[in-house]
Design a protein around this motif. Structure first.
Motif, PDB file in Angstrom:
ATOM      1  N   VAL A 138       0.834  -1.207   0.000  1.00 27.94           N
ATOM      2  CA  VAL A 138       0.000   0.000   0.000  1.00 27.94           C
ATOM      3  C   VAL A 138       0.865   1.252   0.000  1.00 27.94           C
ATOM      4  O   VAL A 138       0.469   2.283  -0.548  1.00 27.94           O
ATOM      5  N   TYR A 139       2.039   1.168   0.605  1.00 30.19           N
ATOM      6  CA  TYR A 139       2.943   2.318   0.587  1.00 30.19           C
ATOM      7  C   TYR A 139       3.321   2.663  -0.851  1.00 30.19           C
ATOM      8  O   TYR A 139       3.465   3.831  -1.206  1.00 30.19           O
ATOM      9  N   ARG A 140       3.482   1.632  -1.685  1.00 32.58           N
ATOM     10  CA  ARG A 140       3.799   1.868  -3.094  1.00 32.58           C
ATOM     11  C   ARG A 140       2.553   2.282  -3.891  1.00 32.58           C
ATOM     12  O   ARG A 140       2.627   3.106  -4.785  1.00 32.58           O
ATOM     13  N   PHE A 141       1.398   1.666  -3.551  1.00 34.58           N
ATOM     14  CA  PHE A 141       0.178   1.891  -4.319  1.00 34.58           C
ATOM     15  C   PHE A 141      -0.935   2.446  -3.425  1.00 34.58           C
ATOM     16  O   PHE A 141      -1.931   1.749  -3.151  1.00 34.58           O
ATOM     17  N   TRP A 367       6.806   0.048 -10.359  1.00 36.05           N
ATOM     18  CA  TRP A 367       7.252  -0.548  -9.096  1.00 36.05           C
ATOM     19  C   TRP A 367       8.784  -0.538  -9.018  1.00 36.05           C
ATOM     20  O   TRP A 367       9.376  -0.167  -7.993  1.00 36.05           O
ATOM     21  N   MET A 368       9.428  -0.939 -10.109  1.00 38.98           N
ATOM     22  CA  MET A 368      10.891  -1.067 -10.099  1.00 38.98           C
ATOM     23  C   MET A 368      11.590   0.277  -9.940  1.00 38.98           C
ATOM     24  O   MET A 368      12.542   0.395  -9.170  1.00 38.98           O
ATOM     25  N   ILE A 369      11.141   1.300 -10.675  1.00 38.62           N
ATOM     26  CA  ILE A 369      11.830   2.590 -10.560  1.00 38.62           C
ATOM     27  C   ILE A 369      11.573   3.226  -9.204  1.00 38.62           C
ATOM     28  O   ILE A 369      12.407   3.993  -8.705  1.00 38.62           O
ATOM     29  N   PHE A 370      10.432   2.919  -8.587  1.00 39.80           N
ATOM     30  CA  PHE A 370      10.168   3.434  -7.244  1.00 39.80           C
ATOM     31  C   PHE A 370      11.177   2.859  -6.259  1.00 39.80           C
ATOM     32  O   PHE A 370      11.686   3.582  -5.376  1.00 39.80           O
ATOM     33  N   ASP A 371      11.503   1.571  -6.406  1.00 37.83           N
ATOM     34  CA  ASP A 371      12.469   0.934  -5.501  1.00 37.83           C
ATOM     35  C   ASP A 371      13.909   1.298  -5.873  1.00 37.83           C
ATOM     36  O   ASP A 371      14.747   1.537  -4.996  1.00 37.83           O
ATOM     37  N   ASP A 372      14.194   1.360  -7.176  1.00 36.68           N
ATOM     38  CA  ASP A 372      15.575   1.540  -7.632  1.00 36.68           C
ATOM     39  C   ASP A 372      16.056   2.983  -7.549  1.00 36.68           C
ATOM     40  O   ASP A 372      17.273   3.222  -7.471  1.00 36.68           O
ATOM     41  N   PHE A 373      15.143   3.947  -7.583  1.00 35.38           N
ATOM     42  CA  PHE A 373      15.554   5.357  -7.614  1.00 35.38           C
ATOM     43  C   PHE A 373      15.176   6.110  -6.342  1.00 35.38           C
ATOM     44  O   PHE A 373      14.998   7.331  -6.351  1.00 35.38           O
ATOM     45  N   GLY A 374      15.022   5.388  -5.249  1.00 35.53           N
ATOM     46  CA  GLY A 374      14.915   6.026  -3.953  1.00 35.53           C
ATOM     47  C   GLY A 374      13.572   6.631  -3.624  1.00 35.53           C
ATOM     48  O   GLY A 374      13.502   7.632  -2.904  1.00 35.53           O
ATOM     49  N   GLY A 375      12.475   6.076  -4.130  1.00 34.79           N
ATOM     50  CA  GLY A 375      11.159   6.541  -3.738  1.00 34.79           C
ATOM     51  C   GLY A 375      10.479   7.419  -4.774  1.00 34.79           C
ATOM     52  O   GLY A 375      10.815   7.404  -5.966  1.00 34.79           O
ATOM     53  N   ALA A 376       9.509   8.220  -4.306  1.00 33.87           N
ATOM     54  CA  ALA A 376       8.629   8.977  -5.194  1.00 33.87           C
ATOM     55  C   ALA A 376       9.376  10.007  -6.037  1.00 33.87           C
ATOM     56  O   ALA A 376       9.145  10.118  -7.245  1.00 33.87           O
ATOM     57  N   GLU A 377      10.279  10.774  -5.434  1.00 28.88           N
ATOM     58  CA  GLU A 377      10.974  11.832  -6.170  1.00 28.88           C
ATOM     59  C   GLU A 377      11.858  11.251  -7.278  1.00 28.88           C
ATOM     60  O   GLU A 377      11.862  11.739  -8.409  1.00 28.88           O
ATOM     61  N   GLY A 378      12.593  10.205  -6.941  1.00 27.70           N
ATOM     62  CA  GLY A 378      13.439   9.581  -7.948  1.00 27.70           C
ATOM     63  C   GLY A 378      12.634   8.943  -9.059  1.00 27.70           C
ATOM     64  O   GLY A 378      12.994   9.030 -10.235  1.00 27.70           O
ATOM     65  N   ALA A 379      11.516   8.304  -8.697  1.00 24.11           N
ATOM     66  CA  ALA A 379      10.658   7.676  -9.704  1.00 24.11           C
ATOM     67  C   ALA A 379      10.041   8.722 -10.624  1.00 24.11           C
ATOM     68  O   ALA A 379       9.919   8.499 -11.841  1.00 24.11           O
ATOM     69  N   GLU A 380       9.668   9.860 -10.072  1.00 26.16           N
ATOM     70  CA  GLU A 380       9.086  10.923 -10.895  1.00 26.16           C
ATOM     71  C   GLU A 380      10.115  11.469 -11.888  1.00 26.16           C
ATOM     72  O   GLU A 380       9.807  11.683 -13.075  1.00 26.16           O
ATOM     73  N   ALA A 381      11.343  11.701 -11.415  1.00 24.22           N
ATOM     74  CA  ALA A 381      12.393  12.212 -12.300  1.00 24.22           C
ATOM     75  C   ALA A 381      12.716  11.213 -13.413  1.00 24.22           C
ATOM     76  O   ALA A 381      12.863  11.597 -14.581  1.00 24.22           O
ATOM     77  N   GLU A 382      12.795   9.942 -13.066  1.00 23.20           N
ATOM     78  CA  GLU A 382      13.081   8.913 -14.061  1.00 23.20           C
ATOM     79  C   GLU A 382      11.936   8.803 -15.080  1.00 23.20           C
ATOM     80  O   GLU A 382      12.177   8.638 -16.279  1.00 23.20           O
ATOM     81  N   SER A 383      10.712   8.912 -14.606  1.00 23.43           N
ATOM     82  CA  SER A 383       9.554   8.827 -15.511  1.00 23.43           C
ATOM     83  C   SER A 383       9.540   9.988 -16.493  1.00 23.43           C
ATOM     84  O   SER A 383       9.266   9.809 -17.684  1.00 23.43           O
ATOM     85  N   ARG A 384       9.835  11.185 -15.987  1.00 27.86           N
ATOM     86  CA  ARG A 384       9.873  12.355 -16.871  1.00 27.86           C
ATOM     87  C   ARG A 384      10.953  12.194 -17.938  1.00 27.86           C
ATOM     88  O   ARG A 384      10.738  12.523 -19.118  1.00 27.86           O
ATOM     89  N   ALA A 385      12.095  11.686 -17.533  1.00 25.39           N
ATOM     90  CA  ALA A 385      13.186  11.488 -18.486  1.00 25.39           C
ATOM     91  C   ALA A 385      12.791  10.459 -19.545  1.00 25.39           C
ATOM     92  O   ALA A 385      13.071  10.644 -20.741  1.00 25.39           O
TER      93      ALA A 385
END
Length: 549
Positions: A138-141, A367-385
């Motif tokens: 639930v923390y992820r979703f 799910w993977m980028i959330f774990d691999d890039f240090g949470g919400a901020e990292g996942a957002e930056a990776e998604s934008r890229a």
């Protein structure tokens, strides 16, 4: 302000132009999807040639001719009474079918997202909060909190392990959807409620032809509901899809009726059902946005800007406040802030080709980028890229982009079961008809093919009817004093939002099953126009021939 008013006045005056274009797209939609089918296995949805295309065309022609003949020879006397009798009869048939389906199900078998949300709800109810703390599901979703809350509510009522209570609730939501869909048709066509009472000032009293169109459309809508086995099967899916569909149908009915009558309690009902829909299923936000646009267009048309602004503001609050409050409650239980995977990660995943299920389908990327890039901020930056890179690829090769989104739409909108068979576990206690129809028996493959075949004909027949309605709707907009159900714009706006949502979000055929119901609503009206107009023309032709003779 004057410039903005002119822009919206132009849009309100000429919005039949995009409707006409949408009708042409739907016509192509029907033609293309008549030529293909999509496999129902979630693991590998396959696009393949429809070997029965000629039979499908012949069946559609036979149905159209039969409908025209029925409307030609039936005498429409006391249509309000007749439509009430037909509505109640078909509602009883639908209720018996669905409740029998539930009674022959194994309540403890859950699959896919429903199983995960059930387990999370059970853990939270037992004081095990790891699932909502860092690293938990639930923390992820956190978008699943509404479904989890519904599970916990039914635990309180029926106890943990008794799932049939939830299924009966879903059945009730299905019946409410069908009932209010019929009410919506009568209201937008005749301006009347179920009792035949005219809504508003009574200036738009319906003539006999309008009453006929409404009568046929309501009957067709009910018949579609009885034979739409995909939605009936999804009653056993312990999720928020049924709540979302019912909340939107009820909200749209109450919203249009409020604009006709001005009764405040109707708008309160809109806010209440939308709050439930948004809490349980965040996809309801697409319908909320459609309602915002509809209120804005109504403000332009009536020049009641203050009313439009208040209505829009209250809907925006419903879109934001309930989910924020719900998340805050769970954060207090977890003892920490629930960040969750950013929504932009779903959009990025929806642009990817390398999914094991199909273009843009779920592949664990978010799910993977959330774990691999240090949470919400990292996942957002990776998604934008990733989105920027993918847009660059689309710009370099537009043909590839068109093919990608074409296949993404097909894998969602051409599956006649809309993922229903893949998300439900029937078990050993299931009625033989359902077990065999879903491939869970020795003769399952054959029966599943028959079910797929039937649902495929229903789907293509619905798409054709939707295209007919849009063409008639657009043409009437250009005819002077042409009678046109303007309030159907709300359904068309919502349907457009559903298509766009399926285009840009993570792909899944189950996500569009609710929007297919709005296509059925349009198809019911489209065929009623076609049957009545064709029947009247035949009648006039026969009368003219007799006079000549």
């Amino acid at each position: 302000m004057l410039f903005v008013k002119k822009i919206f006045s132009f849009i309100e005056k000429y919005y039949t132009v995009p409707v006409a274009l949408a009708a042409l797209y739907f016509a192509r939609f029907v033609y293309f999807y008549t030529m293909v089918n999509v496999g129902v296995n979630f693991d590998s949805p396959q696009i393949f040639h429809n070997e029965h295309v000629l039979w499908d065309v012949l069946i559609s022609i036979v149905l159209i001719v039969a409908g025209t003949a029925v409307c030609r020879f039936i005498r429409f006397k006391k249509t309000i009474l007749a439509s009430n009798v037909i509505r109640v009869t078909l509602m009883v048939v639908l209720a018996v079918s669905v409740f029998r389906f539930i009674s022959h199900s194994d309540p403890q078998l859950l699959k896919e997202d429903s199983a995960v949300c059930y387990s999370a709800a059970s853990a939270i109810d037992k004081g095990q909060y790891a699932v909502i703390q860092e690293g938990g599901y639930v923390y992820r979703f956190p978008n699943m909190l509404g479904v989890i809350s519904m599970n916990r509510l039914f635990f309180r009522i029926f106890g943990d392990g008794n799932e049939q209570g939830y299924y009966y609730y879903n059945a009730l939501m299905l019946l409410l959807t069908v009932w209010f869909g019929a009410a919506f048709i009568r209201m937008v066509i005749c301006g009347k409620d179920f009792r035949g009472k005219v809504l508003g000032d009574g200036s738009g009293m319906p003539d006999e032809k309008t009453e006929k169109i409404s009568f046929v459309a309501e009957s067709l809508w009910m018949i579609f509901a009885v034979f739409n086995f995909s939605l009936q099967i999804l009653v056993l899916f312990r999720y928020g899809d049924m709540t979302q569909l019912a909340s939107l149908m009820i909200a749209f009915y109450c919203a249009v009726r409020y604009l006709k009558t001005g009764k405040v309690w109707l708008h309160i009902a809109v806010l209440a059902v939308l709050s439930l829909g948004v809490l349980v299923r965040e996809n309801t936000l697409v319908g909320c946005i459609a309602l915002l646009i509809f209120y804005l267009l109504d403000g332009v048309r009536t020049e009641k800007w203050k009313r439009a602004l208040i209505l829009m503001l209250t809907v925006v609050l419903v879109m934001i406040v309930p989910s924020r409050v719900q998340r805050s409650c769970y954060e207090s239980l977890a003892g920490e802030k629930i960040n969750g995977i950013p929504y932009i990660a779903w959009i990025a995943m929806g642009m990817q080709e390398n999914s094991y299920a199909g273009p843009g389908w779920f592949n664990s990327y978010n799910w993977m980028i959330f774990d691999d890039f240090g949470g919400a901020e990292g996942a957002e930056a990776e998604s934008r890229a990733y989105i920027r890179e993918r847009l660059r690829q689309f710009a370099d090769d537009p043909g590839m982009m068109i093919d990608f989104y074409r296949r993404k739409l097909v894998t969602q909108w051409a599956d006649p079961t809309y993922g229903a068979l893949d998300h439900i576990a029937f078990g050993e206690n299931a009625d033989p008809f359902y077990a065999q129809s879903t491939g869970q028996s020795d003769s399952g493959n054959i029966r599943q093919q028959h079910l797929m075949r039937f649902l495929g004909v229903l789907q293509r027949f619905a798409y054709l009817g939707g295209a007919v309605f849009m063409i008639v709707f657009a043409v009437q907009g250009f005819i002077k004093n042409g009678k046109r159900p303007d309030d159907m714009m709300l359904i068309l706006i919502a349907l457009t939002g559903g298509v766009l949502f399926s285009l840009f979000w993570e792909a899944k055929s189950r996500y569009v099953v609710g929007w297919f119901e709005f296509i059925l609503l349009c198809a019911s009206l489209g065929y009623s126009y076609l049957f009545i107009l064709a029947g009247d023309r035949i009648t006039r032709g026969l009368k003219k021939k007799r006079k000549t003779e």
